[in-house]
Design a protein around this motif. Sequence first.
Motif, PDB file in Angstrom:
ATOM      1  N   ASP A  35      -6.175  -5.864   3.522  1.00 20.61           N
ATOM      2  CA  ASP A  35      -6.208  -7.326   3.613  1.00 20.61           C
ATOM      3  C   ASP A  35      -4.794  -7.893   3.769  1.00 20.61           C
ATOM      4  OD1 ASP A  35      -8.938  -7.332   3.396  1.00 20.61           O
ATOM      5  OD2 ASP A  35      -8.948  -7.752   1.232  1.00 20.61           O
ATOM      6  N   SER A  36      -3.851  -7.336   3.025  1.00 24.76           N
ATOM      7  CA  SER A  36      -2.463  -7.802   3.132  1.00 24.76           C
ATOM      8  C   SER A  36      -1.900  -7.532   4.523  1.00 24.76           C
ATOM      9  CB  SER A  36      -1.597  -7.099   2.083  1.00 24.76           C
ATOM     10  OG  SER A  36      -2.011  -7.437   0.780  1.00 24.76           O
ATOM     11  N   VAL A  37      -2.211  -6.352   5.068  1.00 22.16           N
ATOM     12  CA  VAL A  37      -1.733  -6.002   6.400  1.00 22.16           C
ATOM     13  C   VAL A  37      -2.287  -6.985   7.432  1.00 22.16           C
ATOM     14  CG1 VAL A  37      -1.764  -4.257   8.214  1.00 22.16           C
ATOM     15  CG2 VAL A  37      -1.422  -3.570   5.826  1.00 22.16           C
ATOM     16  N   ARG A  38      -3.576  -7.278   7.340  1.00 28.71           N
ATOM     17  CA  ARG A  38      -4.189  -8.213   8.305  1.00 28.71           C
ATOM     18  C   ARG A  38      -3.539  -9.587   8.224  1.00 28.71           C
ATOM     19  NH1 ARG A  38      -9.006  -5.156   7.293  1.00 28.71           N
ATOM     20  NH2 ARG A  38      -9.467  -6.369   5.414  1.00 28.71           N
ATOM     21  N   ARG A  39      -3.245 -10.051   7.011  1.00 26.58           N
ATOM     22  CA  ARG A  39      -2.609 -11.371   6.867  1.00 26.58           C
ATOM     23  C   ARG A  39      -1.216 -11.371   7.498  1.00 26.58           C
ATOM     24  NH1 ARG A  39      -5.351 -11.483   1.815  1.00 26.58           N
ATOM     25  NH2 ARG A  39      -3.586 -10.477   0.756  1.00 26.58           N
ATOM     26  N   MET A  40      -0.469 -10.311   7.289  1.00 26.87           N
ATOM     27  CA  MET A  40       0.880 -10.238   7.861  1.00 26.87           C
ATOM     28  C   MET A  40       0.831 -10.167   9.385  1.00 26.87           C
ATOM     29  SD  MET A  40       2.904 -10.517   5.303  1.00 26.87           S
ATOM     30  CE  MET A  40       4.543  -9.925   5.765  1.00 26.87           C
ATOM     31  N   VAL A  41      -0.169  -9.498   9.923  1.00 26.91           N
ATOM     32  CA  VAL A  41      -0.320  -9.422  11.382  1.00 26.91           C
ATOM     33  C   VAL A  41      -0.715 -10.788  11.939  1.00 26.91           C
ATOM     34  CG1 VAL A  41      -1.683  -8.433  13.261  1.00 26.91           C
ATOM     35  CG2 VAL A  41      -0.820  -6.956  11.431  1.00 26.91           C
ATOM     36  N   ARG A  42      -1.683 -11.445  11.278  1.00 28.68           N
ATOM     37  CA  ARG A  42      -2.127 -12.763  11.755  1.00 28.68           C
ATOM     38  C   ARG A  42      -0.993 -13.783  11.721  1.00 28.68           C
ATOM     39  NH1 ARG A  42      -7.133 -11.759   8.953  1.00 28.68           N
ATOM     40  NH2 ARG A  42      -6.311 -12.893   7.147  1.00 28.68           N
ATOM     41  N   SER A  43      -0.106 -13.652  10.756  1.00 27.71           N
ATOM     42  CA  SER A  43       1.010 -14.605  10.647  1.00 27.71           C
ATOM     43  C   SER A  43       2.131 -14.283  11.637  1.00 27.71           C
ATOM     44  CB  SER A  43       1.564 -14.586   9.225  1.00 27.71           C
ATOM     45  OG  SER A  43       2.228 -13.354   8.950  1.00 27.71           O
ATOM     46  N   GLY A  44       2.028 -13.133  12.320  1.00 25.52           N
ATOM     47  CA  GLY A  44       3.047 -12.747  13.291  1.00 25.52           C
ATOM     48  C   GLY A  44       4.248 -12.048  12.696  1.00 25.52           C
ATOM     49  N   GLN A  45       4.235 -11.790  11.383  1.00 26.59           N
ATOM     50  CA  GLN A  45       5.383 -11.150  10.742  1.00 26.59           C
ATOM     51  C   GLN A  45       5.398  -9.644  10.969  1.00 26.59           C
ATOM     52  OE1 GLN A  45       6.437 -12.851   6.715  1.00 26.59           O
ATOM     53  NE2 GLN A  45       4.443 -13.851   6.967  1.00 26.59           N
ATOM     54  N   TRP A  46       4.223  -9.040  11.096  1.00 26.35           N
ATOM     55  CA  TRP A  46       4.103  -7.623  11.400  1.00 26.35           C
ATOM     56  C   TRP A  46       3.384  -7.462  12.729  1.00 26.35           C
ATOM     57  CZ3 TRP A  46       2.272  -5.102   6.110  1.00 26.35           C
ATOM     58  CH2 TRP A  46       3.297  -5.267   5.170  1.00 26.35           C
ATOM     59  N   VAL A  47       3.764  -6.439  13.482  1.00 27.03           N
ATOM     60  CA  VAL A  47       3.208  -6.232  14.820  1.00 27.03           C
ATOM     61  C   VAL A  47       2.596  -4.839  14.909  1.00 27.03           C
ATOM     62  CG1 VAL A  47       3.717  -6.134  17.296  1.00 27.03           C
ATOM     63  CG2 VAL A  47       4.947  -7.756  15.824  1.00 27.03           C
ATOM     64  N   PRO A  48       1.299  -4.745  15.242  1.00 27.76           N
ATOM     65  CA  PRO A  48       0.706  -3.417  15.434  1.00 27.76           C
ATOM     66  C   PRO A  48       1.218  -2.796  16.735  1.00 27.76           C
ATOM     67  CG  PRO A  48      -0.900  -5.130  15.925  1.00 27.76           C
ATOM     68  CD  PRO A  48       0.317  -5.833  15.406  1.00 27.76           C
ATOM     69  N   LEU A  49       1.718  -1.554  16.654  1.00 29.73           N
ATOM     70  CA  LEU A  49       2.272  -0.884  17.825  1.00 29.73           C
ATOM     71  C   LEU A  49       1.404   0.279  18.294  1.00 29.73           C
ATOM     72  CD1 LEU A  49       6.088  -0.761  16.953  1.00 29.73           C
ATOM     73  CD2 LEU A  49       4.891  -2.383  18.421  1.00 29.73           C
ATOM     74  N   ALA A  50       0.754   0.936  17.381  1.00 28.14           N
ATOM     75  CA  ALA A  50      -0.130   2.055  17.697  1.00 28.14           C
ATOM     76  C   ALA A  50      -1.148   2.143  16.573  1.00 28.14           C
ATOM     77  CB  ALA A  50       0.666   3.360  17.829  1.00 28.14           C
ATOM     78  N   ARG A  51      -2.143   2.950  16.771  1.00 28.81           N
ATOM     79  CA  ARG A  51      -3.168   3.053  15.739  1.00 28.81           C
ATOM     80  C   ARG A  51      -2.559   3.566  14.431  1.00 28.81           C
ATOM     81  NH1 ARG A  51      -8.917   6.333  16.276  1.00 28.81           N
ATOM     82  NH2 ARG A  51      -9.791   5.612  14.276  1.00 28.81           N
ATOM     83  N   GLY A  52      -2.650   2.725  13.412  1.00 29.22           N
ATOM     84  CA  GLY A  52      -2.129   3.111  12.111  1.00 29.22           C
ATOM     85  C   GLY A  52      -0.639   2.994  11.965  1.00 29.22           C
TER      86      GLY A  52
END
Length: 309
Positions: A35-52
């Motif tokens: 849940d924390s990871v999803r929130r950080m991604v939605r806020s644009g602070q973290w960026v998914p680059l590859a699976r996992g």
Amino acid sequence: MGISNEVLHRVRAVAARQDWVVTAAQLRAAGAGPDSVRRMVRSGQWVPLARGRWWVGPDPRGPSLRSRLRAVLLGCGPRVVVAGPTAARLLGIQGLPRDDGALHFAVPPDSGTRSHQGRHVHHTSVPPEARMLLDGIPLTSPARTCADLLLALSREEAVSALDSALHQRLLAEADRRTVLAHLSGRRGAPQARARVPLADARAESPLETRIRLICLDGGLPPPVLQWRIRDPQQGWQFRIDLGWPDLLVGVEADGRSPHSAPAALYQDRFRQNRLAVLVPGLTLFRFTWADTYTPEIILTPLRQALRRT
């Protein structure tokens, strides 16, 4: 509920050691749940680059080339290395085609790894002596990288890249033999091998290389690179990019960045006027990237100046 500062500190401590990329397992160990990871991604602070794998860096420009590579390599075995144009960019080699964002990797021929969008996987043997580590990133050595470029790029791009590697001393003159050895037995090797003697460590830019190749292809005598002219009054030396000193003909390669600023334009005028005093009778041409697309724009005035009609 947001992610705590303590968890953020643990995440960043891990990420800072691997180009600001973390894995799902590392995030869990630091206390960052899904849940924390999803929130950080939605806020644009973290960026998914590859699976996992996520980029959690502080740079407002987003993930760097190294970060994008690290995200892939964290999910690969030790036999995968960065290769081709991507390795060349990491090494700082110039003269490459425009970056399309794709990442290039070399894997053993028996690997089941396949290319997909944004990643080009080359199934080829890369012996240990053709590998290196650059701040923790495994990639092909400068000699192997240049051999790969000679096979994959156009003649102009390949020679420009080899010029750049020699000029920056990523390669020594003796390494030309190593480059040739890396070409042995590979498809396209005869054509690639013929490009190696064209390289010149004195070339300071891809534009200089292109102009030089046009001159050679047009039947002009080989120019002198970095023609040095001493100014005894000022106590320094001027350098003309390419020239034929015996015939008092020179060429300046006017790249867009170095010569477009107002201060640079003023300096160019001063320089050209001073050269006219130091070398009476000098004919100095200035050519741009646009001129290289129509070689006769370069060849016609040079032939006339060199009396080669």
